[in-house]
Design an enzyme around this catalytic site. Structure first.
Site, mmCIF file in Angstrom:
data_model
loop_
_atom_site.group_PDB
_atom_site.id
_atom_site.type_symbol
_atom_site.label_atom_id
_atom_site.label_comp_id
_atom_site.label_asym_id
_atom_site.label_seq_id
_atom_site.Cartn_x
_atom_site.Cartn_y
_atom_site.Cartn_z
ATOM 1 N N CYS A 2 -21.831 -17.256 25.978
ATOM 2 C CA CYS A 2 -22.217 -15.518 26.017
ATOM 3 C C CYS A 2 -22.975 -15.982 26.932
ATOM 4 C CB CYS A 2 -22.743 -15.916 24.484
ATOM 5 S SG CYS A 2 -22.446 -16.550 23.161
ATOM 6 N N ARG A 27 -18.765 -17.135 31.274
ATOM 7 C CA ARG A 27 -18.767 -17.766 29.384
ATOM 8 C C ARG A 27 -18.923 -17.169 28.526
ATOM 9 N NH1 ARG A 27 -23.980 -19.495 31.739
ATOM 10 N NH2 ARG A 27 -25.326 -19.820 29.710
ATOM 11 N N TRP A 74 -19.294 -15.752 23.264
ATOM 12 C CA TRP A 74 -18.283 -16.487 22.853
ATOM 13 C C TRP A 74 -18.587 -16.531 21.577
ATOM 14 C CZ3 TRP A 74 -18.149 -21.224 20.567
ATOM 15 C CH2 TRP A 74 -17.398 -22.289 20.960
ATOM 16 N N ASN A 100 -28.104 -15.334 22.955
ATOM 17 C CA ASN A 100 -27.188 -16.383 22.688
ATOM 18 C C ASN A 100 -27.977 -17.882 22.426
ATOM 19 O OD1 ASN A 100 -25.591 -14.971 25.338
ATOM 20 N ND2 ASN A 100 -26.303 -16.180 26.350
ATOM 21 N N GLY A 101 -26.892 -18.722 21.369
ATOM 22 C CA GLY A 101 -27.650 -19.478 20.863
ATOM 23 C C GLY A 101 -27.337 -19.527 19.492
ATOM 24 N N GLU A 486 -7.752 -36.545 32.069
ATOM 25 C CA GLU A 486 -8.452 -35.009 32.183
ATOM 26 C C GLU A 486 -7.506 -33.929 33.164
ATOM 27 O OE1 GLU A 486 -11.103 -33.588 32.860
ATOM 28 O OE2 GLU A 486 -11.283 -32.354 34.102
ATOM 29 N N LYS A 490 -6.796 -30.376 31.186
ATOM 30 C CA LYS A 490 -6.678 -29.358 31.851
ATOM 31 C C LYS A 490 -5.454 -28.328 31.593
ATOM 32 C CE LYS A 490 -9.331 -29.982 33.134
ATOM 33 N NZ LYS A 490 -10.846 -29.365 33.298
ATOM 34 N N GLU A 493 -6.640 -26.967 28.527
ATOM 35 C CA GLU A 493 -7.232 -25.519 28.350
ATOM 36 C C GLU A 493 -6.496 -24.956 28.983
ATOM 37 O OE1 GLU A 493 -11.640 -27.422 29.168
ATOM 38 O OE2 GLU A 493 -9.766 -27.882 30.955
ATOM 39 N N HIS A 509 2.379 -48.856 20.565
ATOM 40 C CA HIS A 509 1.067 -48.965 19.330
ATOM 41 C C HIS A 509 1.490 -47.409 18.984
ATOM 42 C CE1 HIS A 509 0.430 -53.033 20.345
ATOM 43 N NE2 HIS A 509 -0.238 -52.578 22.120
#
Lengths: 613, 613
Positions: A2, A27, A74, A100-101, A486, A490, A493, A509
Site C-alpha cells: 500500500c 507498492r 494492496w 497501511n498495515g 530465483e 521471476k 511473478e 525423486h
C-alpha cells in the site's frame, strides 16, 4: 505494501498527490483514492484499479485544494473494489483516514461501535479505526490530535496512517507503528508525507523518518512530533541522496528491464569502496566493529522472504565453503512463529530490499529478545530493518521500482559474498591466493554481466518460442540451485506461469513425472565440479522428451548438441557464479511476460514491499 | 531403480523370471527383457514398455529353459526403446548381461573396444561392460568368472550385474557395488537372484545379501562368493520375515491405496515395543547405546531425498522445539558435492525407505569420512544404508510397492518423533507432563488416522471436482509446511499435475501472482498457534478468487464459511499433526490421479528406489 502520500502547503495538492501515487503504485495497485478540501468540505474520491482509473474519476471534478492525501492499495481485508478503497470517511464524515498495515483487534473495536449504533460501508479494518478516532474526538472533548493518540493507544497491530479533518484545512496528522512513513520538509512551510521517499524526492531532499509510536502533527505550517504517551520529540532531518532519474524509466519500456540492465553499475556500486583487488583489501565499513565477532561465530542464521531468502541460500554455500561457519537459512515467517534456537555467539543476518518487510522485522525482534547479534543487508537507506539491526551493510543498488526484484538480488549476493570473504580471511579458512583470486574475479563481474546483457536478443528469441508454455522447471546444483529457485520465482511473478526450481538431482525423486514434451526445463549447467552430474540430469530429462534450455559456460561444445537451446555466459569462479547465472533467467522471465502482454512492473496480486504479515 | 531377477535350478525359469519382473516393476518400467537357454543357445528377448509387452513378445516363442535372467529398466543412458533394453549380448554373443547402476568410465572402455573393431548396437553403458568382459574372456584364457572379476577391477561406478554364458547352462555370475543384490537359496540346489527380496519371498525365506565388491558364482548347483581380489568369503544366510501377502494388493485397486489404508497398522508397527505411554517409557532399541550421544549433540544434520527429505523437515521442527538441538536438513545430492561442515559431536541422520538411495549412501560415506556419527532410518531390513550407518531404527512399515511413498513417510515421521522425544527427555528440555501427554497422544495416532480414512469418500468427491486442474498450490505453516511439500509431491508424482508447496506466508513474496479462479489452493489450517495467520493467508488467496480446499481441525466452524471445501481431521498436539494432516493429501492425490486415468502404482518416468545418482 500500500502506498501513502499526502501534502499540505502552498501548491495545488491534487497533482502532487496523484503524481506521488503513480510513483508509489509499485507498492500496491488494487485500488486508489484521494481526499481533498475543495471548498465543498472534506471530499473523498476513490476507484478500484490503477491510479489512471482514479484520474479518470477525477476528470471534471472540483479538485482545487492545498491539502490532500492519497492511497494506493494492496488488499488484505476485503476484496479490491471501490468501497474498500481508501481514504475512508468516519461515521459522521468529520474526518478521513488512509492506512497501511493491519489492525489486529479491529473486530473487537467494531463490535463496540456497532453497539453504539455505528454502521460501516466497507469491510476494512481502516474504516473501523477512522470511526473509532472520530468517536473519541466527539465524546472526549479534546483535539483531533488527542483523539488519534488515545485511539492508537488501544490499537493492536501495525499501521501507518494519515488523518485529515473537515475542521482544519492546514492540518495533517500521521502516525506509524511497524509500517514506514517519511515526512518531506519542503519550502515555505510545506510538508509531504509518504510511505517511502520516492514521491518526495522531486520536491525536497530533507526528510524525517517517523519512528514507531510517533505521531506527527502538521498544523498551520508547523510540524510537531509526539510519542503515544504525549511527550514531544525532536525530529532529525536527513538529507537523502536519491536522484529523480533513479526512479524514472530512462528510455526503457519497463522499470524491470531498466533495473536488469543497470546491474553492471549496481553491482559495482555495491562493491565501491569495499573491494580493492590490487591491494588485496576488503572492508565493509558498517560491519567494521563486528567482523571479528562474525569470524568467530559458531553459527549464522539468515532470515529473509522471497528473493532475499534466495540470496540467503547463495550466501549459505559461500559462508560454509569459505568461512567454514554452519549457516541455517530460514523463512522469516516461519522463524518468527517458532521458538528458534539462538545461542550466544550466533549471528543473525536479515536480508530485505525495502528494509520494511514485516515478517523479517518481526523475526529480528524475536532474535533480539534471544540475545542474538543482528546484521542487516538492506537496500533502502534509513529503513526500519536498517535501524533495528546492530550493524549492517547497505546494498547500494539504487531504488528498485519493478515489483520483481532483479538488481537488488545481485547486490544482496555481492554484499553477502564480501561479508563471507572477509570472515574467511579473518578466520584463516581461505588461502591468500584464493582470496586474491576471488577479489580480482569480483571486480570483473560488472563487465561479465555486461556481456550476458548483450545476449538479450537471443534470449528474447527463446522467450518467443516458450511464450505460451504453461509450466516451467528450473534446475541447478550447488550455488546454482538457489539461482534456479530465483529464476522460477521471476517467471511466476511476472508471467503467471507456474514455474518451480529444484536441485537437479531431486528430479528423480518425484518431479520428473511432470516431464513430457510440453514441459520446458531450464538447466543451469555451467562448468564446475558438478557439471558432469548436471549433464546426467539433463540426459534423464531428454530421455523423457523434455525440452531443455541450458545456461552454459562459454566454449562448452558438448551441451549444444544435447539440448534444445543454450545461452552462454562467461566463465567465473563457481563461488561467484550466481551473480552471472541469474541474469539470463531475469531476461527470460521478462521477455516471456512482455510477450504474454503482462504488466511487468506491476504484476497482479503483488506489491513491492510486504509490510503486512 | 531397474529391477534384476534371475533363476537357475529345477523349475522352468521363464515363468519365475517374468513373475519376478512383475513384482519388481515398481523399480522401473521403461522396458523389459529376458535371457534364456532354450536349446537354440543363448537367446535374448526384450521390448520397450511394461512387462506385459514383453510377455506378448514371448508368445509362441520356445521358452523352455531351467536358467534365465530378466531386467526391467529405468532409463539413465539412452532413451527407453527395444535396443537399449536389457539383457545385452556381448559382441560375439557368447554372453548376455543385465545391469543396474551407472558405469562412469564406460566412454573410455568403449573407445578402446572401438579401436579393436567392436561395434555397438545400443547407447548403453551396459553393452560396453558386456563386451569388455567377453573381450577379456576371449583374450586372457581364463574362466568367465576370471573375466568378470578382471573387468570389474577396471570399472568406475556403481553396478549390480548378472551374466549368463552360452557355454554353461548351470552358471549365473553376479556382482555388486553400490546397487543391491539378494541371493535366494531355494530347494534342491536352486538359486534366485534379485535386486530386492520381493520376487524371491514366495519361493524361499533364506537369503544372502551380496556385499559391495563381491562376486557370486553359481555353477552346477553350488554357490561360491569371492571378493574382487579373488579371496573366497563365507556367506551369511538370513531368514527374511516378509510375507507374500505383504507384497500383493489384497483387494485394493492399487498398492498405493492399500498402503494408505495400512497406515493405522504401519504407524502402530513403527511404535511397537518403543512407546509405552502408561509407563511413560520410550525406547529405540537400535539406538540404545547412542542415545546419550544424540542428546548431547550440538547439531544434527539430516539427509534424504524426496519424501524422506520432507520427513527430515518435520523432524527438524520437532528436534529443535523439544530437544533444543539445531537441525540442518540437506538434500543428499547437494550435501555430497559440497565440503560439508561436520564437527565432532555432530550427528547425521540418513533417511531412506529403500535403504538403497544412491545419493544418500554417498552422502553417508562422505559424512563418515569426516568422522560423523551416523544414524539410519530405513524401511528395508538389511539394506545398504542400514548396514552403512553406525546405528539406526527401522521404520517397520512393511514392504512399500507403490512408487509414491505414503506409509513409509508416516512411519519415518513416527520414528523420528520418538527419537526426538527420547533425546528431549534425556536432555531434560521437555517437561514430564508434556512428555507423558505426547506419549499418550502418539498411541492415539493410529485410531485418528483411521478416522481420517473414513472421510475417503468425501475426499474422492473433492478430487472429482478438481480432476482436470492444471496446477495446484499447497500451503502450510510450521510442521504443516513440510506436509504441504509432501502433499504437492504426491500429486506431482502420480497425476502429473504441477503442484507446489509453500510456507503459507511466503505467498505474498511472489507465488500469489499465480492465483486466479483456475488455481486450486490446498491449505492445511489446523488449530494451532499459527491458525490465525493461516486464516489471514487464506483471505489473501480468496481476495484473488483462488479456490481453497482447507484441511481443518474437527469442530472448526469458521473456515467452512470462508473457503470452498473443507476436510476435517481430528485434534492432536501440533508436534504430531503431520502424522494426521498428511493422510487427506495422500488420498486427494490418489483419487485425482485415478480419475485422470493415471497408472498410480507406476507413474511415468519414476522408479521406486533411486539407486543411481
Amino acid at each position: 505494501m500500500c502506498g501513502i502520500v499526502a501534502y499540505v502547503g502552498h501548491r495545488e495538492a491534487c497533482p502532487v498527490v496523484i503524481k506521488g501515487l503513480k510513483r508509489l503504485e509499485y507498492r500496491g495497485y488494487d485500488s486508489a483514492g484521494v481526499a481533498l478540501m475543495n471548498g465543498h468540505g472534506l471530499k473523498v474520491y476513490k476507484k478500484k484499479g490503477k491510479v489512471v482509473a482514479l484520474e479518470r474519476e477525477l476528470e471534471g471534478k472540483e479538485t482545487h485544494s492545498t491539502i490532500g492525501m492519497g492511497h494506493t492499495r494492496w488488499a488484505t481485508h476485503g476484496e479490491p473494489n471501490d468501497v474498500n478503497a481508501h481514504p475512508h470517511y468516519s461515521f459522521h464524515r468529520k474526518l478521513a483516514i488512509i492506512h497501511n498495515g493491519i489492525i489486529e483487534n479491529y473486530a473487537a473495536i467494531k463490535q463496540a461501535l456497532l453497539k453504539k449504533g455505528h454502521t460501516f460501508t466497507s469491510e476494512t479494518d481502516t474504516e473501523v479505526l477512522g470511526q473509532f478516532i472520530e468517536d473519541i474526538w466527539e465524546n472526549n472533548g479534546g483535539t483531533l490530535e488527542d483523539a488519534v493518540r488515545l485511539a492508537l493507544q488501544e490499537v493492536v497491530g501495525a499501521y501507518a496512517i494519515v488523518v485529515m479533518s473537515e475542521t482544519d484545512s492546514t492540518q495533517l496528522i500521521a502516525a506509524r507503528k511497524g509500517s514506514p512513513l517519511v515526512i518531506g520538509v519542503g519550502e515555505e512551510n510545506e510538508f509531504f508525507l509518504a510511505s517511502d521517499a520516492t514521491p518526495i524526492v522531486e520536491y525536497t531532499k530533507d526528510v524525517i523518518y517517523l519512528n514507531d509510536y510517533e505521531i506527527a502533527v502538521i498544523k498551520e505550517g508547523d510540524l510537531k512530533i509526539v510519542n503515544l504517551d504525549n511527550t514531544t520529540t525532536t525530529p532529525y532531518v536527513h538529507k537523502i541522496e536519491m536522484e529523480l532519474a533513479a526512479i524514472e524509466k530512462g528510455g526503457y519500456d519497463h522499470f524491470m528491464l531498466k533495473e536488469i540492465f543497470e546491474q553492471p553499475r549496481s553491482i559495482a556500486d555495491s562493491m565501491r569502496g569495499r573491494v580493492q583487488a590490487d591491494a588485496g583489501i576488503l572492508q565493509l565499513g558498517g560491519l567494521r566493529d563486528y567482523m571479528d565477532k562474525l569470524a568467530r561465530s559458531e553459527r549464522i542464521v539468515i532470515i529473509g522472504c522471497g528473493t532475499s531468502w534466495h540470496a540467503g541460500l547463495v550466501a549459505e554455500y559461500i559462508f560454509e565453503e569459505l568461512a567454514r561457519i554452519p549457516v541455517e537459512v530460514e523463512y522469516a515467517s516461519e522463524f518468527r512463529y517458532r521458538n528458534p534456537i539462538i545461542k550466544e555467539g550466533d549471528i543473525v543476518i536479515a536480508i530485505s530490499q525495502s528494509g520494511e518487510t514485516a515478517d523479517t522485522l518481526a523475526a529480528i525482534e524475536l532474535a533480539k529478545s534471544k540475545g542474538a547479534t543482528i546484521f542487516g543487508v538492506c537496500n533502502v537507506v534509513g529503513s526500519s530493518i536498517a535501524r533495528a539491526t546492530d550493524a549492517g551493510a547497505y546494498t547500494h543498488a539504487g531504488p528498485e521500482i519493478g515489483v520483481a526484484s532483479t538488481k537488488a538480488f545481485t547486490a544482496q549476493v555481492t554484499v553477502l559474498t564480501i561479508m563471507a570473504l572477509e570472515a574467511a580471511q579473518r578466520k584463516g579458512t581461505i588461502s591468500e591466493s584464493l582470496f586474491r583470486q576471488l577479489l580480482v574475479e569480483l571486480e570483473s563481474i560488472p563487465a561479465k554481466v555486461e556481456m550476458v546483457l548483450q545476449a538479450a536478443d537471443k534470449i528474447k528469441e527463446i522467450a518467443y518460442i516458450f511464450t505460451y508454455a504453461r509450466n516451467f522447471i528450473y534446475l541447478g546444483r550447488g550455488l546454482n540451485f538457489p539461482v534456479a529457485l530465483e529464476g522460477a520465482l521471476k517467471l511466476k511473478e511476472i508471467s503467471y506461469i507456474h514455474a518451480e526450481g529444484y536441485p537437479a538431482a531431486e528430479m528423480k525423486h518425484g518431479p520428473i513425472a511432470l516431464i513430457d514434451e510440453d514441459m520446458p526445463v531450464v538447466v543451469i549447467a555451467t562448468k564446475d565440479s558438478s557439471y558432469e552430474k548436471v549433464v546426467s540430469n539433463i540426459q534423464e530429462v531428454k530421455a523423457r522428451k523434455g525440452r531443455v534450455i541450458a545456461i552454459t559456460t562459454e566454449g562448452d561444445t558438448d551441451l549444444p548438441g544435447m539440448v534444445d537451446f543454450t545461452i552462454e555466459i562467461p566463465k567465473v569462479h563457481s563461488m561467484l557464479m550466481p551473480l552471472i547465472s541469474a541474469i539470463p533467467l531475469q531476461l527470460l522471465a521478462y521477455y516471456i511476460a512482455v510477450m504474454r502482454g503482462r504488466n511487468v512492473d506491476q504484476p497482479r496480486n503483488l506489491a513491492k514491499s510486504v509490510t503486512v504479515e
